[in-house]
Design a protein around this motif. Structure first.
Motif, PDB file in Angstrom:
ATOM      1  N   ALA A 141       1.053  -1.233   0.055  1.00  0.00           N
ATOM      2  CA  ALA A 141      -0.263  -0.211   0.174  1.00  0.00           C
ATOM      3  C   ALA A 141       0.992   1.626   0.102  1.00  0.00           C
ATOM      4  CB  ALA A 141      -0.676   0.245   1.357  1.00  0.00           C
ATOM      5  N   GLY A 142       1.972   1.043   0.849  1.00  0.00           N
ATOM      6  CA  GLY A 142       2.384   2.515   1.157  1.00  0.00           C
ATOM      7  C   GLY A 142       2.331   3.429   1.625  1.00  0.00           C
ATOM      8  N   VAL A 143       0.831   3.825   1.087  1.00  0.00           N
ATOM      9  CA  VAL A 143      -0.320   5.153   2.371  1.00  0.00           C
ATOM     10  C   VAL A 143      -1.343   4.909   2.045  1.00  0.00           C
ATOM     11  CG1 VAL A 143      -0.381   6.389   0.358  1.00  0.00           C
ATOM     12  CG2 VAL A 143      -0.640   7.334   2.497  1.00  0.00           C
ATOM     13  N   VAL A 144      -1.813   5.205   3.082  1.00  0.00           N
ATOM     14  CA  VAL A 144      -3.286   4.448   3.813  1.00  0.00           C
ATOM     15  C   VAL A 144      -3.696   5.486   4.381  1.00  0.00           C
ATOM     16  CG1 VAL A 144      -2.801   1.947   3.358  1.00  0.00           C
ATOM     17  CG2 VAL A 144      -2.565   3.958   5.763  1.00  0.00           C
ATOM     18  N   PRO A 145      -5.311   6.080   3.748  1.00  0.00           N
ATOM     19  CA  PRO A 145      -6.151   6.379   4.314  1.00  0.00           C
ATOM     20  C   PRO A 145      -6.597   6.083   6.216  1.00  0.00           C
ATOM     21  CG  PRO A 145      -7.384   5.497   3.390  1.00  0.00           C
ATOM     22  CD  PRO A 145      -6.478   4.961   3.043  1.00  0.00           C
ATOM     23  N   VAL A 146      -6.147   6.889   7.597  1.00  0.00           N
ATOM     24  CA  VAL A 146      -6.281   6.346   8.762  1.00  0.00           C
ATOM     25  C   VAL A 146      -7.264   7.278   9.644  1.00  0.00           C
ATOM     26  CG1 VAL A 146      -3.833   4.949   8.877  1.00  0.00           C
ATOM     27  CG2 VAL A 146      -4.098   7.621   9.687  1.00  0.00           C
ATOM     28  N   GLN A 147      -7.589   6.232  10.492  1.00  0.00           N
ATOM     29  CA  GLN A 147      -8.403   7.252  11.574  1.00  0.00           C
ATOM     30  C   GLN A 147      -7.478   7.853  12.712  1.00  0.00           C
ATOM     31  OE1 GLN A 147     -12.411   5.898  12.124  1.00  0.00           O
ATOM     32  NE2 GLN A 147     -12.168   4.191  13.084  1.00  0.00           N
ATOM     33  N   TYR A 148      -7.514   8.521  13.738  1.00  0.00           N
ATOM     34  CA  TYR A 148      -6.751   8.466  14.607  1.00  0.00           C
ATOM     35  C   TYR A 148      -7.595   9.002  15.341  1.00  0.00           C
ATOM     36  CZ  TYR A 148      -5.720  13.478  13.847  1.00  0.00           C
ATOM     37  OH  TYR A 148      -5.515  14.581  13.751  1.00  0.00           O
ATOM     38  N   ARG A 149      -7.202   8.939  17.441  1.00  0.00           N
ATOM     39  CA  ARG A 149      -7.976   9.356  18.182  1.00  0.00           C
ATOM     40  C   ARG A 149      -6.812   9.557  19.837  1.00  0.00           C
ATOM     41  NH1 ARG A 149     -12.242   5.739  20.258  1.00  0.00           N
ATOM     42  NH2 ARG A 149     -11.379   3.921  20.550  1.00  0.00           N
ATOM     43  N   ARG A 150      -6.346  10.871  19.835  1.00  0.00           N
ATOM     44  CA  ARG A 150      -5.236  10.563  21.012  1.00  0.00           C
ATOM     45  C   ARG A 150      -6.203   9.922  22.961  1.00  0.00           C
ATOM     46  NH1 ARG A 150      -3.227  15.331  23.114  1.00  0.00           N
ATOM     47  NH2 ARG A 150      -2.349  14.529  24.748  1.00  0.00           N
ATOM     48  N   VAL A 151      -4.690   9.244  23.121  1.00  0.00           N
ATOM     49  CA  VAL A 151      -5.227   7.740  23.901  1.00  0.00           C
ATOM     50  C   VAL A 151      -4.555   8.114  25.135  1.00  0.00           C
ATOM     51  CG1 VAL A 151      -6.110   6.424  22.765  1.00  0.00           C
ATOM     52  CG2 VAL A 151      -3.499   5.932  23.135  1.00  0.00           C
ATOM     53  N   PRO A 152      -4.531   7.966  26.192  1.00  0.00           N
ATOM     54  CA  PRO A 152      -3.150   7.807  27.981  1.00  0.00           C
ATOM     55  C   PRO A 152      -2.947   6.842  27.421  1.00  0.00           C
ATOM     56  CG  PRO A 152      -6.033   7.394  28.372  1.00  0.00           C
ATOM     57  CD  PRO A 152      -5.933   7.466  26.489  1.00  0.00           C
ATOM     58  N   CYS A 153      -1.282   7.532  28.114  1.00  0.00           N
ATOM     59  CA  CYS A 153      -0.105   6.544  26.974  1.00  0.00           C
ATOM     60  C   CYS A 153       0.189   5.971  28.399  1.00  0.00           C
ATOM     61  CB  CYS A 153       1.713   7.884  27.061  1.00  0.00           C
ATOM     62  SG  CYS A 153       1.436   9.092  25.987  1.00  0.00           S
ATOM     63  N   VAL A 154       0.372   4.178  28.456  1.00  0.00           N
ATOM     64  CA  VAL A 154       0.795   3.795  29.247  1.00  0.00           C
ATOM     65  C   VAL A 154       2.575   3.649  28.767  1.00  0.00           C
ATOM     66  CG1 VAL A 154       0.214   1.612  30.122  1.00  0.00           C
ATOM     67  CG2 VAL A 154      -1.311   2.709  29.596  1.00  0.00           C
ATOM     68  N   LYS A 155       2.928   3.939  30.305  1.00  0.00           N
ATOM     69  CA  LYS A 155       4.922   3.276  30.365  1.00  0.00           C
ATOM     70  C   LYS A 155       4.654   3.395  31.425  1.00  0.00           C
ATOM     71  CE  LYS A 155       4.574   6.237  26.654  1.00  0.00           C
ATOM     72  NZ  LYS A 155       4.821   5.825  25.532  1.00  0.00           N
ATOM     73  N   ARG A 156       6.122   2.503  31.070  1.00  0.00           N
ATOM     74  CA  ARG A 156       6.212   0.921  32.773  1.00  0.00           C
ATOM     75  C   ARG A 156       7.207   2.096  33.777  1.00  0.00           C
ATOM     76  NH1 ARG A 156       8.241  -4.635  30.552  1.00  0.00           N
ATOM     77  NH2 ARG A 156       5.878  -5.348  29.567  1.00  0.00           N
ATOM     78  N   GLY A 157       7.212   1.910  34.666  1.00  0.00           N
ATOM     79  CA  GLY A 157       7.968   2.388  35.796  1.00  0.00           C
ATOM     80  C   GLY A 157       7.639   3.974  35.802  1.00  0.00           C
ATOM     81  N   GLY A 158       9.030   5.159  36.350  1.00  0.00           N
ATOM     82  CA  GLY A 158       8.458   6.121  36.674  1.00  0.00           C
ATOM     83  C   GLY A 158       8.431   7.343  35.144  1.00  0.00           C
ATOM     84  N   ILE A 159       8.566   8.552  35.607  1.00  0.00           N
ATOM     85  CA  ILE A 159       9.945   9.315  34.418  1.00  0.00           C
ATOM     86  C   ILE A 159      10.867   9.600  34.460  1.00  0.00           C
ATOM     87  CG2 ILE A 159       9.429  12.408  34.085  1.00  0.00           C
ATOM     88  CD1 ILE A 159       6.236  12.174  34.797  1.00  0.00           C
ATOM     89  N   LYS A 160      11.445   9.343  33.455  1.00  0.00           N
ATOM     90  CA  LYS A 160      12.792   9.086  33.520  1.00  0.00           C
ATOM     91  C   LYS A 160      13.078  11.138  33.125  1.00  0.00           C
ATOM     92  CE  LYS A 160      12.787   5.515  33.996  1.00  0.00           C
ATOM     93  NZ  LYS A 160      13.328   4.095  32.678  1.00  0.00           N
ATOM     94  N   PHE A 161      14.811  11.879  33.575  1.00  0.00           N
ATOM     95  CA  PHE A 161      15.228  12.804  33.941  1.00  0.00           C
ATOM     96  C   PHE A 161      16.749  12.540  32.832  1.00  0.00           C
ATOM     97  CE2 PHE A 161      12.223  13.310  36.882  1.00  0.00           C
ATOM     98  CZ  PHE A 161      11.106  13.728  36.332  1.00  0.00           C
TER      99      PHE A 161
END
Length: 251
Positions: A141-161
């Motif tokens: 296909a190379g390129v396709v039409p999509v639909q999208y929506r914002r979702v909460p990010c799920v991450k392991r562990g804490g925020i990194k600095f």
């Protein structure tokens, strides 16, 4: 002859605008006027570094579940770290199901071309890793039409600095942020002070403060685009060194 008064024309414009918005976004939060392509290879050999400041997407926990966003979505780097659910639609090349990705890079526009201009404004576009693209569409296909929506990010562990810079300038890369994911404010407090100091965005998710903080313990306040804030007290010990990464609390 039909006469249209200015007030009537105004309301017609409002109705048409609302109609177009309803067509682009459905009741489940999906935005339908977008496309997706892919880059790199199945091993993700081209996913390191980028316009958000993340230095190694594999080591920093993002892996191949990532995308470069077009100008319309990248928002000058403010979207870095945000998460999206994406689904291929209205194409014979689509596969069933959805993927979830984190925005980690920028897909730059190319105004010299008249074709392949998917990342040019005002188009909403996701340039996915090949592995993620193949979850929702076939390679040909190379390129396709999509639909999208914002979702909460799920991450392991804490925020990194990740601490970078020099004795008079501290640059902190903030990554692995859960919840909204996109950081829009960071404050820092040194152990010899009771005051929180405002950091400024350098680029992407790199935040800076022009002070000599070497030899002091550090605390951080991180605020995401939804207004939520998490505070990590004394997350960095006084004997820290440039190039080290420390872990705080997460959302």
């Amino acid at each position: 002859m039909l006469r249209i008064f200015p007030s009537t024309l105004f309301f017609l414009v409002i109705i048409v605008t609302l109609s177009l918005l309803c067509q682009a976004t459905n009741n489940n939060g999906w935005v339908t006027d977008a496309h997706a392509t892919f880059y790199g290879d199945l091993k993700g050999n081209e996913t390191m570094y980028g316009a958000c400041g993340y230095q190694d997407l594999h080591k920093q926990g993002y892996g191949l579940n990532t995308a470069a966003l077009s100008t319309a979505l990248f928002n000058h780097g403010l979207a870095c770290g945000s998460c999206y659910e994406i689904q291929c639609i209205n194409s014979k090349w689509c596969k069933p199901g959805t993927i979830q990705i984190t925005a980690t890079n920028f897909c730059p526009p190319n105004f010299t071309k008249t074709t392949d201009i998917w990342c040019n404004p005002p188009q909403k576009h996701f340039d996915l890793t090949e592995k993620m693209f193949l979850h929702i569409a076939v390679y040909q296909a190379g390129v396709v039409p999509v639909q999208y929506r914002r979702v909460p990010c799920v991450k392991r562990g804490g925020i990194k600095f990740l601490l970078q810079g020099n004795q008079g300038w501290l640059l902190v890369l903030v990554f692995n942020v859960a919840g909204a994911g996109d950081v829009n404010n960071v404050k820092i407090k040194a152990s010899n002070s009771n005051n929180w100091v405002q950091m400024s965005r350098n680029w992407g998710q790199n935040w800076q403060v022009i002070q000599n903080l070497v030899g002091q313990g550090l605390s951080f306040q991180v605020t995401t685009s939804d207004g939520k804030m998490v505070q990590s007290d004394n997350v960095v010990p006084p004997n820290w060194q440039f190039g080290q990464t420390f872990e705080g609390k997460n959302f």
